[in-house]
Design a protein around this motif. Structure first.
Motif, PDB file in Angstrom:
ATOM      1  N   ASP A 164      25.386  42.777  46.752  1.00  0.00           N
ATOM      2  CA  ASP A 164      25.675  41.814  47.824  1.00  0.00           C
ATOM      3  C   ASP A 164      27.164  41.484  47.957  1.00  0.00           C
ATOM      4  N   ASN A 165      28.005  42.177  47.219  1.00  0.00           N
ATOM      5  CA  ASN A 165      29.456  41.972  47.341  1.00  0.00           C
ATOM      6  C   ASN A 165      30.001  42.669  48.577  1.00  0.00           C
ATOM      7  N   GLY A 166      30.921  41.996  49.231  1.00  0.00           N
ATOM      8  CA  GLY A 166      31.725  42.616  50.270  1.00  0.00           C
ATOM      9  C   GLY A 166      33.141  42.840  49.766  1.00  0.00           C
ATOM     10  N   ALA A 167      33.431  42.278  48.578  1.00  0.00           N
ATOM     11  CA  ALA A 167      34.767  42.399  47.998  1.00  0.00           C
ATOM     12  C   ALA A 167      34.693  42.307  46.485  1.00  0.00           C
ATOM     13  N   VAL A 168      35.538  43.075  45.836  1.00  0.00           N
ATOM     14  CA  VAL A 168      35.842  42.911  44.418  1.00  0.00           C
ATOM     15  C   VAL A 168      37.359  42.884  44.327  1.00  0.00           C
ATOM     16  N   VAL A 169      37.894  41.775  43.865  1.00  0.00           N
ATOM     17  CA  VAL A 169      39.338  41.610  43.710  1.00  0.00           C
ATOM     18  C   VAL A 169      39.665  41.764  42.234  1.00  0.00           C
ATOM     19  N   ILE A 170      40.659  42.608  41.941  1.00  0.00           N
ATOM     20  CA  ILE A 170      41.085  42.838  40.561  1.00  0.00           C
ATOM     21  C   ILE A 170      42.549  42.448  40.415  1.00  0.00           C
ATOM     22  N   MET A 171      42.828  41.694  39.367  1.00  0.00           N
ATOM     23  CA  MET A 171      44.202  41.368  38.986  1.00  0.00           C
ATOM     24  C   MET A 171      44.479  42.117  37.693  1.00  0.00           C
ATOM     25  N   SER A 172      45.544  42.895  37.700  1.00  0.00           N
ATOM     26  CA  SER A 172      45.937  43.670  36.532  1.00  0.00           C
ATOM     27  C   SER A 172      47.304  43.195  36.062  1.00  0.00           C
ATOM     28  N   GLY A 173      47.370  42.708  34.831  1.00  0.00           N
ATOM     29  CA  GLY A 173      48.645  42.321  34.241  1.00  0.00           C
ATOM     30  C   GLY A 173      49.119  43.442  33.335  1.00  0.00           C
ATOM     31  N   MET A 174      50.366  43.864  33.497  1.00  0.00           N
ATOM     32  CA  MET A 174      50.889  45.010  32.753  1.00  0.00           C
ATOM     33  C   MET A 174      52.168  44.632  32.015  1.00  0.00           C
TER      34      MET A 174
END
Length: 147
Positions: free
Chosen positions: A30-40
């Motif tokens: 049921d997701n229309g979005a998956v937001v990912i934050m990547s810290g490097m």
């Protein structure tokens, strides 16, 4: 890390973090979005050349903070479907991922807002400490700042 069975959504590890795995853990039908934050790990801080970083944590408390972050995100953004927080510990070289946060939601606005809230709260509250090792041979602990 392609086998997701048993892999927790809230995790501290000395293993490399995998963006595809975190995405898969956050994804639902049921997701229309998956937001990912990547810290490097970046190659400099304040103009000073970084050699590598070392992350340490008080693990039981950090995982409880991760759970609190997830709970608060679900409370403040009730439409989101999932929150995934993976943080790496130990020695990390330039370019390696130190933290991944993924938020799934039917709509992007809530996913973006919850993801930003999660990383800001993690950086302020989680008992995770970072020591920067400089190319000149010196090192120093990073002092936490409130977001």
């Amino acid at each position: 890390m392609n086998n997701l069975s048993g892999l927790p959504k809230l995790w501290l590890t000395k293993s490399r973090l995998d963006m595809a795995t975190v995405y898969a853990l956050a994804d639902q039908a049921d997701n229309g979005a998956v937001v990912i934050m990547s810290g490097m790990v970046r190659n400099q801080t304040g103009g000073r050349a970084v050699d590598y970083l070392d992350y340490q944590a008080y693990e039981p408390m950090a995982l409880q903070i991760f759970q609190n972050i997830s709970d608060r995100c679900h409370e403040h953004y009730p439409e989101i479907t999932s929150v995934v927080i993976h943080h790496r510990l130990g020695k990390l070289s330039i370019g390696e991922i130190s933290v991944l946060i993924a938020v799934g939601s039917p709509h992007r606005a809530a996913a973006f807002a919850a993801c930003e809230n999660a990383i800001d709260t993690l950086k302020a509250d989680a008992p995770i400490w970072k020591k920067e090792y400089w190319r000149d041979g010196d090192s120093s602990w990073v002092v936490k700042k409130t977001c």
